[in-house]
Design an enzyme around this catalytic site. Structure first.
Site, PDB file in Angstrom:
ATOM      1  CD  GLU A 110       1.139  29.212  -2.858  1.00 49.18           C
ATOM      2  OE1 GLU A 110       0.255  29.674  -2.087  1.00 49.18           O
ATOM      3  OE2 GLU A 110       2.330  29.688  -3.034  1.00 49.18           O
ATOM      4  CE1 TYR A 122      -7.825  30.938  -9.058  1.00 49.65           C
ATOM      5  CE2 TYR A 122      -6.662  29.068  -8.775  1.00 49.65           C
ATOM      6  CZ  TYR A 122      -7.672  30.096  -8.260  1.00 49.65           C
ATOM      7  OH  TYR A 122      -7.943  30.285  -6.993  1.00 49.65           O
TER       8      TYR A 122
HETATM    9  C1  LIG Z   1     -13.243  27.592  -8.036  1.00 49.61           C
HETATM   10  C2  LIG Z   1     -14.482  28.549  -7.991  1.00 49.61           C
HETATM   11  C3  LIG Z   1     -14.202  29.752  -7.202  1.00 49.61           C
HETATM   12  C4  LIG Z   1     -15.020  28.882  -9.475  1.00 49.61           C
HETATM   13  O1  LIG Z   1     -15.983  29.851  -9.107  1.00 49.61           O
HETATM   14  P1  LIG Z   1     -17.289  30.163 -10.342  1.00 49.61           P
HETATM   15  O2  LIG Z   1     -17.878  31.604  -9.977  1.00 49.61           O
HETATM   16  O3  LIG Z   1     -18.050  29.017 -10.456  1.00 49.61           O
HETATM   17  O4  LIG Z   1     -16.479  30.269 -11.662  1.00 49.61           O
HETATM   18  P2  LIG Z   1     -16.948  31.172 -13.122  1.00 49.61           P
HETATM   19  O5  LIG Z   1     -18.257  30.843 -13.090  1.00 49.61           O
HETATM   20  O6  LIG Z   1     -16.317  32.425 -12.930  1.00 49.61           O
HETATM   21  O7  LIG Z   1     -15.970  30.217 -13.908  1.00 49.61           O
HETATM   22  C5  LIG Z   1     -14.904  30.727 -15.004  1.00 49.61           C
HETATM   23  C6  LIG Z   1     -14.466  29.495 -15.410  1.00 49.61           C
HETATM   24  O8  LIG Z   1     -13.622  28.604 -14.695  1.00 49.61           O
HETATM   25  C7  LIG Z   1     -13.847  27.178 -14.967  1.00 49.61           C
HETATM   26  N1  LIG Z   1     -14.641  26.268 -14.058  1.00 49.61           N
HETATM   27  C8  LIG Z   1     -15.333  26.864 -12.877  1.00 49.61           C
HETATM   28  N2  LIG Z   1     -15.944  25.912 -12.434  1.00 49.61           N
HETATM   29  C9  LIG Z   1     -15.567  24.724 -13.062  1.00 49.61           C
HETATM   30  C10 LIG Z   1     -15.972  23.199 -12.905  1.00 49.61           C
HETATM   31  N3  LIG Z   1     -16.860  22.789 -11.757  1.00 49.61           N
HETATM   32  N4  LIG Z   1     -15.429  22.519 -13.524  1.00 49.61           N
HETATM   33  C11 LIG Z   1     -14.486  22.963 -14.530  1.00 49.61           C
HETATM   34  N5  LIG Z   1     -14.079  24.117 -14.869  1.00 49.61           N
HETATM   35  C12 LIG Z   1     -14.871  25.111 -13.927  1.00 49.61           C
HETATM   36  C13 LIG Z   1     -14.272  27.073 -16.447  1.00 49.61           C
HETATM   37  O9  LIG Z   1     -13.478  27.211 -17.293  1.00 49.61           O
HETATM   38  C14 LIG Z   1     -15.135  28.570 -16.235  1.00 49.61           C
HETATM   39  O10 LIG Z   1     -15.467  28.849 -17.548  1.00 49.61           O
HETATM   40  P3  LIG Z   1     -16.905  28.387 -18.243  1.00 49.61           P
HETATM   41  O11 LIG Z   1     -18.084  28.447 -17.115  1.00 49.61           O
HETATM   42  O12 LIG Z   1     -17.098  29.460 -19.476  1.00 49.61           O
HETATM   43  O13 LIG Z   1     -16.644  27.176 -18.886  1.00 49.61           O
HETATM   44  C15 LIG Z   1     -15.552  27.853  -7.368  1.00 49.61           C
HETATM   45  O14 LIG Z   1     -15.873  26.840  -7.736  1.00 49.61           O
HETATM   46  C16 LIG Z   1     -15.399  27.600  -5.623  1.00 49.61           C
HETATM   47  O15 LIG Z   1     -15.976  28.322  -4.777  1.00 49.61           O
HETATM   48  N6  LIG Z   1     -14.606  26.388  -5.121  1.00 49.61           N
HETATM   49  C17 LIG Z   1     -14.318  26.215  -4.055  1.00 49.61           C
HETATM   50  C18 LIG Z   1     -13.322  27.211  -3.260  1.00 49.61           C
HETATM   51  C19 LIG Z   1     -11.984  26.979  -4.329  1.00 49.61           C
HETATM   52  O16 LIG Z   1     -11.763  25.873  -4.452  1.00 49.61           O
HETATM   53  N7  LIG Z   1     -11.364  28.121  -4.345  1.00 49.61           N
HETATM   54  C20 LIG Z   1      -9.994  28.318  -4.958  1.00 49.61           C
HETATM   55  C21 LIG Z   1      -8.864  27.711  -3.985  1.00 49.61           C
HETATM   56  S1  LIG Z   1      -7.319  27.625  -4.884  1.00 49.61           S
END
Ligand SMILES: CC(C)(COP(=O)(O)OP(=O)(O)OC[C@H]1O[C@@H](n2cnc3c(N)ncnc32)[C@H](O)[C@@H]1OP(=O)(O)O)[C@@H](O)C(=O)NCCC(=O)NCCS
Length: 153
Positions: A110, A122
């Site tokens: 979710e 995702y």
């Molecule tokens: C969501 C989260 C886990 C992503 O972690 P991350 O290590 O930055 O992700 P990655 O570097 O592996 O990114 C993979 C892809 O995700 C997407 N993505 C990640 N951050 C993004 C952003 N700020 N805006 C848009 N797309 C994003 C992109 O498609 C990215 O690929 P790209 O960099 O080649 O464009 C991080 O932002 C986070 O910790 N958020 C707060 C907690 C949260 O919301 N968890 C999910 C609950 S459902």
């Protein structure tokens, strides 16, 4: 700005990791998981919890559960200083590898409708929106999107 590819390691989460994990958890969520919830995940046989490390420092984590042929992604977060460097992708890749070794074909989760970063992440791993839980998040009454992936297809 050019970012250098990170050397990201992953390993199972241990109770000793929780001080670092909780710092990231509290910075990431308005209703963070408690230490006891993480301890429960670590101790439950069908739950898997992994941390990601860069140069020995915890920069993110993932928690998921496997029931029959389904993986339920329960939690994932990355330290703000290490976002957009592939840490979450490394953790999800490990989850998909575990799904294959445990013969769990389907993934579900979710996510808040407004969480664009997570939604994009995702989708990259094959999850698609299959449903909606209206007002699922009690504090804001925001809808949750239900996503599914078929890792076997
Ligand atoms: C969501 C989260 C886990 C992503 O972690 P991350 O290590 O930055 O992700 P990655 O570097 O592996 O990114 C993979 C892809 O995700 C997407 N993505 C990640 N951050 C993004 C952003 N700020 N805006 C848009 N797309 C994003 C992109 O498609 C990215 O690929 P790209 O960099 O080649 O464009 C991080 O932002 C986070 O910790 N958020 C707060 C907690 C949260 O919301 N968890 C999910 C609950 S459902």
């Amino acid at each position: 700005m050019t970012s250098i590819a990170l050397d990201i390691e992953t390993r199972e989460m241990a109770a000793d990791d929780l001080d670092d994990v909780l710092v990231i958890e509290h910075a990431s969520f308005s209703i963070p998981w408690s230490r006891n919830i993480f301890l429960g995940e670590i101790e439950t046989s069908f739950c898997h919890s992994l941390v990601a490390l860069v140069k020995g420092r915890i920069v993110g984590y993932i928690c998921f559960a496997i029931v029959c042929d389904e993986i339920h992604l329960r939690n994932i977060a990355v330290h703000r200083q290490w976002k957009r460097r592939g840490v979450a992708s490394a953790l999800l890749s490990r989850m998909v590898a575990v799904s294959s070794s445990e013969k769990a074909r389907y993934g579900t989760l979710e996510v808040r409708k407004s969480n664009t970063a997570a939604l994009n992440l995702y989708k990259k791993f094959g999850f698609v929106v299959e449903g909606i839980r209206p007002a699922y998040y009690s504090e804001t009454r925001e809808d949750a999107l239900i996503m599914w992936a078929d890792f076997g297809s």
